[in-house]
Write a protein that holds these residues in place. Structure first.
Motif, PDB file in Angstrom:
ATOM      1  N   CYS A  80       7.610  -1.158   6.460  1.00  0.00           N
ATOM      2  CA  CYS A  80       7.006  -2.367   7.052  1.00  0.00           C
ATOM      3  C   CYS A  80       7.755  -3.624   6.636  1.00  0.00           C
ATOM      4  O   CYS A  80       7.659  -4.647   7.301  1.00  0.00           O
ATOM      5  CB  CYS A  80       5.534  -2.477   6.661  1.00  0.00           C
ATOM      6  SG  CYS A  80       5.237  -2.896   4.926  1.00  0.00           S
ATOM      7  N   CYS A  88       0.800  -1.240   0.000  1.00  0.00           N
ATOM      8  CA  CYS A  88       0.000   0.000   0.000  1.00  0.00           C
ATOM      9  C   CYS A  88       0.825   1.279   0.000  1.00  0.00           C
ATOM     10  O   CYS A  88       0.333   2.335  -0.378  1.00  0.00           O
ATOM     11  CB  CYS A  88      -0.959   0.013   1.187  1.00  0.00           C
ATOM     12  SG  CYS A  88      -0.144   0.322   2.775  1.00  0.00           S
ATOM     13  N   CYS A 131       3.631   3.211   4.507  1.00  0.00           N
ATOM     14  CA  CYS A 131       4.809   3.230   5.382  1.00  0.00           C
ATOM     15  C   CYS A 131       6.058   3.749   4.670  1.00  0.00           C
ATOM     16  O   CYS A 131       7.163   3.522   5.153  1.00  0.00           O
ATOM     17  CB  CYS A 131       5.068   1.814   5.872  1.00  0.00           C
ATOM     18  SG  CYS A 131       5.481   0.725   4.484  1.00  0.00           S
TER      19      CYS A 131
HETATM   20  S1  FES Z   1       3.414  -1.196   2.194  1.00  0.00           S
HETATM   21 FE1  FES Z   1       1.529  -1.214   3.307  1.00  0.00          FE
HETATM   22  S2  FES Z   1       2.170  -0.802   5.351  1.00  0.00           S
HETATM   23 FE2  FES Z   1       4.008  -0.991   4.266  1.00  0.00          FE
END
Ligand code: FES
Ligand code: FES
Length: 162
Positions: free
Chosen positions: A59, A44, A47
């Motif tokens: 992450c 996503c 982070c």
């Molecule tokens: S890429 Fe989704 S929290 Fe790290």
């Protein structure tokens, strides 16, 4: 094990498991909660931080990989009350709804504009493609990155990193 990280210009030490995600160290040990936990699996971009100027998913990055390196998080962009041009542009374009993706989006855009201060729309879209906005604010985010590029060009400055 002990690790030494330079985070937003400040040298910091942490004793921890080498496999522990950098994201956890930033948020839990250093209280830098601007960097967000989204999927925890590298999909996503919530982070996103920079290590030695390059985007990483905190992450998925073991803290051992950040040892003796320079980390930039969203908290390190502003200079006192002066926001970074990318932060300004996101505000001016209203490129956030819940704001959860915003720190990661801004860090990704900072990284792009450092490497390519004059990106085409296609280059912006390609770069930002790995960062997910669950509020579907992609048009405003595109506008914000365009605006930041224009502002940087007009002021003949660069997106400064620590
Ligand atoms: S890429 Fe989704 S929290 Fe790290
Ligand atoms: S503004 Fe809500 S996830 Fe992007």
């Amino acid at each position: 094990m002990e690790f030494i990280l330079t985070v937003n210009g400040i040298k910091r030490t942490v004793m921890t498991d080498p496999e522990r995600p950098l994201l956890d160290v930033l948020r839990e040990d250093f209280k830098l909660t601007g960097t967000k936990y989204g999927c925890g699996e590298g999909y996503c971009g919530a982070c996103t931080v920079l290590i030695d100027g390059k985007c990483v998913h905190a992450c998925m990055t073991p803290v051992a990989m950040a040892d003796n390196r320079v980390i930039l998080t969203i908290e390190g962009l502003a200079r006192g009350d002066s926001l970074n041009p990318v932060q300004e542009a996101f505000l001016e374009e209203g490129a956030m709804q819940c704001g959860y993706c915003t720190p990661g989006m801004i860090m990704r855009a900072v990284s792009l504009l450092q490497r390519n201060p004059n990106p085409t729309d296609e280059q912006i879209i390609t770069e930002m493609n790995g960062n997910v906005c669950r509020c579907n604010g992609y048009i405003k985010i595109l506008n914000a990155v365009r605006r930041a590029a224009k502002q940087i060009k007009a002021s003949a400055s660069s997106v400064e990193l620590r």
